[in-house]
Design a protein around this motif. Structure first.
Motif, mmCIF file in Angstrom:
data_model
loop_
_atom_site.group_PDB
_atom_site.id
_atom_site.type_symbol
_atom_site.label_atom_id
_atom_site.label_comp_id
_atom_site.label_asym_id
_atom_site.label_seq_id
_atom_site.Cartn_x
_atom_site.Cartn_y
_atom_site.Cartn_z
ATOM 1 N N UNK A 1 0.822 -1.223 0.000
ATOM 2 C CA UNK A 1 0.000 0.000 0.000
ATOM 3 C C UNK A 1 0.851 1.266 0.000
ATOM 4 N N UNK A 2 2.161 1.108 -0.168
ATOM 5 C CA UNK A 2 3.036 2.273 -0.245
ATOM 6 C C UNK A 2 3.514 2.799 1.083
ATOM 7 N N UNK A 3 3.539 1.960 2.117
ATOM 8 C CA UNK A 3 3.954 2.408 3.447
ATOM 9 C C UNK A 3 5.213 1.692 3.934
ATOM 10 N N UNK A 4 6.043 1.219 3.020
ATOM 11 C CA UNK A 4 7.326 0.630 3.415
ATOM 12 C C UNK A 4 8.144 1.691 4.138
ATOM 13 N N UNK A 5 8.745 1.304 5.254
ATOM 14 C CA UNK A 5 9.520 2.241 6.052
ATOM 15 C C UNK A 5 8.751 2.858 7.204
ATOM 16 N N UNK A 6 7.426 2.638 7.221
ATOM 17 C CA UNK A 6 6.575 3.171 8.289
ATOM 18 C C UNK A 6 6.274 2.123 9.359
ATOM 19 N N UNK A 7 6.844 0.943 9.254
ATOM 20 C CA UNK A 7 6.448 -0.179 10.104
ATOM 21 C C UNK A 7 6.451 0.158 11.589
ATOM 22 N N UNK A 8 7.498 0.817 12.059
ATOM 23 C CA UNK A 8 7.643 1.068 13.494
ATOM 24 C C UNK A 8 7.148 2.443 13.922
ATOM 25 N N UNK A 9 6.481 3.141 13.014
ATOM 26 C CA UNK A 9 5.965 4.471 13.324
ATOM 27 C C UNK A 9 4.631 4.361 14.059
ATOM 28 N N UNK A 10 4.499 5.036 15.219
ATOM 29 C CA UNK A 10 3.193 5.029 15.892
ATOM 30 C C UNK A 10 2.133 5.646 14.989
ATOM 31 N N UNK A 11 0.943 5.091 15.011
ATOM 32 C CA UNK A 11 -0.122 5.589 14.132
ATOM 33 C C UNK A 11 -0.429 7.055 14.396
ATOM 34 N N UNK A 12 -0.306 7.491 15.657
ATOM 35 C CA UNK A 12 -0.632 8.886 15.959
ATOM 36 C C UNK A 12 0.421 9.860 15.429
ATOM 37 N N UNK A 13 1.515 9.353 14.862
ATOM 38 C CA UNK A 13 2.541 10.213 14.270
ATOM 39 C C UNK A 13 2.492 10.181 12.742
ATOM 40 N N UNK A 14 1.510 9.469 12.179
ATOM 41 C CA UNK A 14 1.427 9.330 10.732
ATOM 42 C C UNK A 14 0.477 10.368 10.150
ATOM 43 N N UNK A 15 0.770 10.882 8.938
ATOM 44 C CA UNK A 15 -0.138 11.833 8.290
ATOM 45 C C UNK A 15 -1.446 11.165 7.886
ATOM 46 N N UNK A 16 -2.459 11.995 7.671
ATOM 47 C CA UNK A 16 -3.804 11.487 7.396
ATOM 48 C C UNK A 16 -3.841 10.588 6.164
ATOM 49 N N UNK A 17 -3.168 10.986 5.092
ATOM 50 C CA UNK A 17 -3.188 10.185 3.876
ATOM 51 C C UNK A 17 -2.587 8.804 4.086
ATOM 52 N N UNK A 18 -1.514 8.729 4.890
ATOM 53 C CA UNK A 18 -0.896 7.440 5.195
ATOM 54 C C UNK A 18 -1.827 6.584 6.044
ATOM 55 N N UNK A 19 -2.587 7.210 6.944
ATOM 56 C CA UNK A 19 -3.519 6.463 7.789
ATOM 57 C C UNK A 19 -4.638 5.841 6.961
ATOM 58 N N UNK A 20 -5.058 6.520 5.904
ATOM 59 C CA UNK A 20 -6.075 5.955 5.019
ATOM 60 C C UNK A 20 -5.578 4.661 4.377
ATOM 61 N N UNK A 21 -4.325 4.670 3.933
ATOM 62 C CA UNK A 21 -3.755 3.466 3.337
ATOM 63 C C UNK A 21 -3.484 2.390 4.388
ATOM 64 N N UNK A 22 -3.143 2.833 5.606
ATOM 65 C CA UNK A 22 -2.930 1.878 6.694
ATOM 66 C C UNK A 22 -4.208 1.104 6.979
ATOM 67 N N UNK A 23 -5.345 1.793 6.979
ATOM 68 C CA UNK A 23 -6.604 1.115 7.255
ATOM 69 C C UNK A 23 -6.947 0.109 6.156
#
Length: 265
Positions: free
Chosen positions: A139-161
């Motif tokens: 989903x294009x979030x390689x490198x975000x694995x260990x990032x807390x969700x509350x520190x992620x931008x809104x667009x990334x959170x949409x793809x995370x869901x």
């Protein structure tokens, strides 16, 4: 072939008929979009298709299996996953942990194994972690694995869901406003992601206000207005339907839009 079929689906809240006798036939491997003005009943319909709401009447069949009346976890176990218009991620977890929660349907672990931390449990957790990493990359979030969700931008959170929903390996993925609140670049990323997921074989039911995205990704479009079907068909045919134009723009706006189209024809 029809994978998800809906017949006579209805839901009322007090005196308000939110969904009124809706029939749907969603083909296997397709992107089937549901559009309509605000208050048309789209989210109510999605809530029934995922077991969040119990319908007052009607049938919901997945590959011939009746699901209407089952709880949400029954729909999930049958192979229907969803995202939400308002983000439902775990903000106290990392991106990887969020996706791993979507794997619970595929993990087989006894209470004893969990208490004793057996090798079988360790292998299952390792497999879930690997699958979650692969989905984040997809989903294009390689490198975000260990990032807390509350520190992620809104667009990334949409793809995370979306990644978390895909972790359940669904047969049908329900997407409720995945492009809401996104800028043009982020919406394009969601557009491309939807097309990749569909190409991989997952059937998608999309509720979305972004008409450019709907027209780009959809195989079939269903228009809902005041809880009832207004129109359905191929994206281009629906976009030109005068009833659809009027429902979105009003009678005067609809007439003006048709006149403008005729002038440019």
């Amino acid at each position: 072939m029809t994978l998800l079929s809906v017949s006579g689906l209805a839901k009322s809240f007090g005196g308000l008929r939110a969904v009124d006798g809706v029939d749907l036939a969603i083909s296997r491997g397709s992107v089937h979009s549901i559009i309509g003005p605000n208050g048309a009943g789209k989210t109510c319909l999605i809530n029934m298709l995922s077991g969040v709401y119990r319908p007052d009447a009607g049938s919901i069949k997945l590959d011939g299996r009746e699901l209407a009346g089952e709880p949400a976890h029954g729909f999930a176990a049958a192979g229907i996953a969803r995202t939400f218009q308002n983000l439902q991620v775990f903000f106290n977890m990392t991106a990887l942990e969020n996706v791993m929660t979507g794997r619970h349907l595929h993990e087989r672990c006894s209470l004893a194994a969990a208490l004793l931390r057996t090798r079988a449990l360790a292998r299952a957790e390792a497999a879930s972690r690997k699958a979650a990493r692969e989905l984040l990359r997809a989903v294009g979030l390689a490198g975000w694995e260990d990032t807390p969700a509350d520190a992620m931008p809104y667009g990334a959170l949409k793809r995370l869901e979306i990644a978390r929903a895909l972790a359940a390996e669904p047969r049908v993925l329900l997407l409720d406003e995945p492009a809401a609140g996104l800028n043009a670049t982020e919406a394009r990323e969601i557009d491309e992601l939807i097309q990749r997921v569909a190409a991989a074989g997952t059937t998608i039911v999309l509720v979305e206000h972004n008409m450019a995205l709907v027209m780009e990704v959809s195989d079939h479009v269903f228009v809902l207005d005041h809880g009832r079907k207004l129109a359905e068909g191929a994206p281009g045919d629906v976009a030109r339907d005068p009833r659809v134009v009027e429902a979105y723009l009003g009678a005067e706006g609809g007439a003006a839009a048709q006149q403008q189209e005729a002038e440019h024809a």
